[in-house]
Design an enzyme around this catalytic site. Structure first.
Site, short mmCIF file in Angstrom:
data_model
loop_
_atom_site.label_atom_id
_atom_site.label_comp_id
_atom_site.label_asym_id
_atom_site.label_seq_id
_atom_site.Cartn_x
_atom_site.Cartn_y
_atom_site.Cartn_z
N HIS A 63 -25.16 -18.08 17.91
CA HIS A 63 -25.92 -18.46 19.20
C HIS A 63 -27.33 -17.43 19.12
O HIS A 63 -27.74 -15.75 19.86
CB HIS A 63 -25.55 -17.64 21.19
CG HIS A 63 -26.47 -18.00 21.92
ND1 HIS A 63 -26.30 -18.66 22.16
CD2 HIS A 63 -27.62 -17.54 22.07
CE1 HIS A 63 -26.75 -19.14 23.10
NE2 HIS A 63 -27.95 -18.71 23.20
N HIS B 127 -31.92 -18.46 19.09
CA HIS B 127 -33.23 -19.18 18.66
C HIS B 127 -33.93 -18.85 17.48
O HIS B 127 -35.57 -18.35 17.74
CB HIS B 127 -34.11 -18.90 20.45
CG HIS B 127 -32.62 -19.02 21.31
ND1 HIS B 127 -33.02 -20.85 22.22
CD2 HIS B 127 -31.50 -18.64 22.42
CE1 HIS B 127 -31.86 -20.80 22.85
NE2 HIS B 127 -30.96 -19.06 22.93
N GLN C 177 -34.60 -27.30 26.70
CA GLN C 177 -34.56 -25.65 27.65
C GLN C 177 -34.75 -26.42 28.36
O GLN C 177 -34.79 -25.60 29.97
CB GLN C 177 -35.88 -25.13 26.21
CG GLN C 177 -36.04 -24.38 26.94
CD GLN C 177 -34.93 -23.02 26.95
OE1 GLN C 177 -35.45 -22.64 25.96
NE2 GLN C 177 -34.69 -22.57 28.20
N HIS D 210 -25.94 -23.34 27.49
CA HIS D 210 -25.99 -22.35 28.02
C HIS D 210 -25.38 -23.24 28.92
O HIS D 210 -26.13 -23.80 30.07
CB HIS D 210 -27.81 -22.47 27.72
CG HIS D 210 -28.46 -21.61 26.82
ND1 HIS D 210 -28.20 -22.63 25.49
CD2 HIS D 210 -28.82 -20.66 26.73
CE1 HIS D 210 -28.99 -21.99 24.03
NE2 HIS D 210 -29.39 -20.72 25.23
N GLU E 34 -26.21 -19.46 32.72
CA GLU E 34 -26.57 -18.13 31.93
C GLU E 34 -27.82 -17.15 33.69
O GLU E 34 -28.67 -17.58 34.18
CB GLU E 34 -27.75 -17.85 31.33
CG GLU E 34 -28.56 -16.95 30.68
CD GLU E 34 -29.20 -16.70 29.72
OE1 GLU E 34 -29.97 -17.84 29.13
OE2 GLU E 34 -29.83 -15.56 29.55
N ASP F 123 -29.21 -14.08 20.52
CA ASP F 123 -30.16 -14.75 21.45
C ASP F 123 -31.30 -14.56 20.94
O ASP F 123 -31.75 -15.83 20.78
CB ASP F 123 -29.67 -14.39 22.90
CG ASP F 123 -29.99 -15.30 23.54
OD1 ASP F 123 -30.17 -16.62 23.01
OD2 ASP F 123 -30.21 -15.42 24.88
N TRP G 29 -38.60 -13.84 25.43
CA TRP G 29 -37.25 -13.59 26.46
C TRP G 29 -36.89 -11.98 25.77
O TRP G 29 -36.11 -11.99 26.68
CB TRP G 29 -35.73 -14.02 26.55
CG TRP G 29 -36.06 -15.83 26.74
CD1 TRP G 29 -35.89 -15.75 27.74
CD2 TRP G 29 -36.22 -16.44 25.84
NE1 TRP G 29 -36.05 -16.91 28.32
CE2 TRP G 29 -36.47 -17.84 27.19
CE3 TRP G 29 -36.93 -16.90 24.65
CZ2 TRP G 29 -37.53 -19.01 26.06
CZ3 TRP G 29 -37.79 -18.25 24.01
CH2 TRP G 29 -37.38 -19.91 25.38
#
Ligand code: FE2
Length: 433
Positions: A57, A59, A152, A210, A213, A309, A315
């Site tokens: 996982h 991005h 997203q 996702h 979350e 992630d 983030w």
């Protein structure tokens, strides 16, 4: 003539010392002592030789963009999404490719050779998709890179997101993604799960959402995902990522839900680094932890694999492509400190990640792929504890990375200056948990 012999290795299951013979891209023999010639020998005495690390996982379209166009002041998921929305119009394929390749350099140096990356498809033009398809092609000799079409901003919440998602799949993105907890309503979120599962089933693709979350105990989309997985017979093709709301579910509801997740055959991917920082932001005290129910999912037989992630993006401002760091945080944040559980944490960032990604069995075995990492550690727990140095990284029978071991440097009389600082066995074989 062999290509490589790795001498006197210890394997993650405790076997060793063993020699490992490599010819071209396969492991051709594993034995206590191999008498043969090779172009290269690597001494792995007292070293753990493991399958490469796997990150199921990530991005990669956002990685290394920290500070563009500004920092996340609140540190929340929602500000991160808003910040990413500000950055997206400024992205160029060239810049995304450059940052992604820099991250891939780091990943290879850490023995991280399989990555599943989400790529935002909410808005056209699909700059991230175009860039990461190119990156996937360029890094293919080194990294198995899977791409997830990730809306997203919400499949239904963002205008034309579904059209863009389908376009991304047509362009060659591998996997269907989604974010049901970010749709406008719970009902819309559930509807997005059904729609995305049907797209995956129709196209015979994997599905990775996702899912929940959130700290909201009423965010229950994983229930719908489990149901759709069972209804459509998708099984291990499906992954529920994050699933943090499960930490706040009523215990009775969790006891009903977890068997349904197990029954479906789906994978669960918690992301300890990011979620220990993102979750509980609206709490005062006591403040909730950000991890899903890992021990209970494991006990039910669910394949659980930790993911990373984010690395230096809207983030999460840290990260180092180090899946041992991820496992280390998982041990703390879950928490799970028995010897068995810490050993499992290592497996979760190697074999379990490979299972979640649907990769071939990565186990170090005769006839298996010549892909491995030689770690400055004697066993998986020591590797997690020390976030062990990657002494060598081998892919397709080629050595990609060599790193010098960390050695003690104290210059004292009557004492060797080459002590391995990692090397301490526990005093008791089974310390208290
Ligand atoms: Fe994510």
């Amino acid at each position: 003539m062999l290509d490589i012999i790795v001498r006197q290795a210890r394997l993650p299951d405790g076997r060793g010392p063993l020699d490992i013979a490599i010819k071209e891209d396969r492991i051709v023999e594993i034995a206590p002592r191999i008498v043969a010639e090779a172009h290269q020998e690597i001494d792995a005495t007292d070293r753990l030789v493991s399958p490469p690390f796997v990150d199921p996982h990530f991005h990669m379209d956002a990685t290394l963009s920290l500070g563009l166009p500004r920092m996340n002041a609140s540190g929340t998921l929602l500000e991160g999404i808003a910040l990413w929305g500000e950055l997206k119009p400024l992205l160029t394929p060239e810049a995304v490719i450059e940052r992604a390749l820099r991250y891939c350099d780091l990943a290879v140096s850490q023995g991280l050779l399989s990555i599943r990356s989400h790529v935002d498809v909410s808005t056209a033009p699909l700059v991230g998709v175009e860039a990461l398809l190119e990156v996937r092609k360029q890094v293919s000799p080194y990294i198995d890179l899977q791409l997830v079409a990730f809306p997203q901003d919400g499949l239904f919440r963002a205008e034309k997101a579904e059209k863009n998602l389908l376009s991304a799949l047509d362009m060659g993105v591998d996997i269907v993604g989604g974010i049901p907890h970010f749709e406008r309503t719970m009902a819309e979120g559930a509807r997005s799960v059904v729609r995305l599962a049907e797209i995956a089933a129709d196209r015979s693709l994997k599905l990775d959402l996702h899912c929940d979350e959130s700290d909201d105990p009423m965010s229950r989309h994983v229930e719908t995902l489990a149901h759709e997985t069972t209804r459509l017979g998708l099984g291990g093709q499906v992954t529920a990522s994050h699933v943090t709301a499960m930490h706040s579910y009523d215990n009775y509801y969790a006891s009903k839900l977890i068997p349904l997740i197990a029954e479906s055959g789906m994978n669960v991917v918690p992301n300890p680094l990011i979620n220990i920082t993102l979750q509980g932001r609206s709490d005062t005290y006591p403040r909730r932890r950000g991890l899903t129910r890992v021990p209970e999912l494991r006990a039910a037989g669910v394949n659980v694999a930790f993911g990373q992630d984010c690395t230096m993006d809207p983030w999460y401002s840290l990260g180092s492509a180090d899946m041992l760091e991820v496992a280390h945080m998982g041990v703390h944040a879950v928490p799970m400190t028995s010897r068995e559980a810490m050993d499992w944490a290592f497996t979760s960032v190697t074999q379990n990640g490979a299972v979640a990604m649907g990769l071939p069995d990565p186990t170090i075995r005769e006839g298996g792929p010549a892909n491995m990492v030689i770690l400055q550690a004697q066993n998986p727990i020591e590797a997690v504890r020390m976030k062990a140095t990657r002494l060598a990284v081998i892919k397709h029978g080629k050595v990609l990375v060599r790193t010098a071991p960390r050695l003690a440097a104290l210059d004292l009389p009557n004492r060797p200056a080459t002590l391995d600082p990692a090397n301490y066995a526990p005093a008791s074989p089974e310390p208290k948990t």
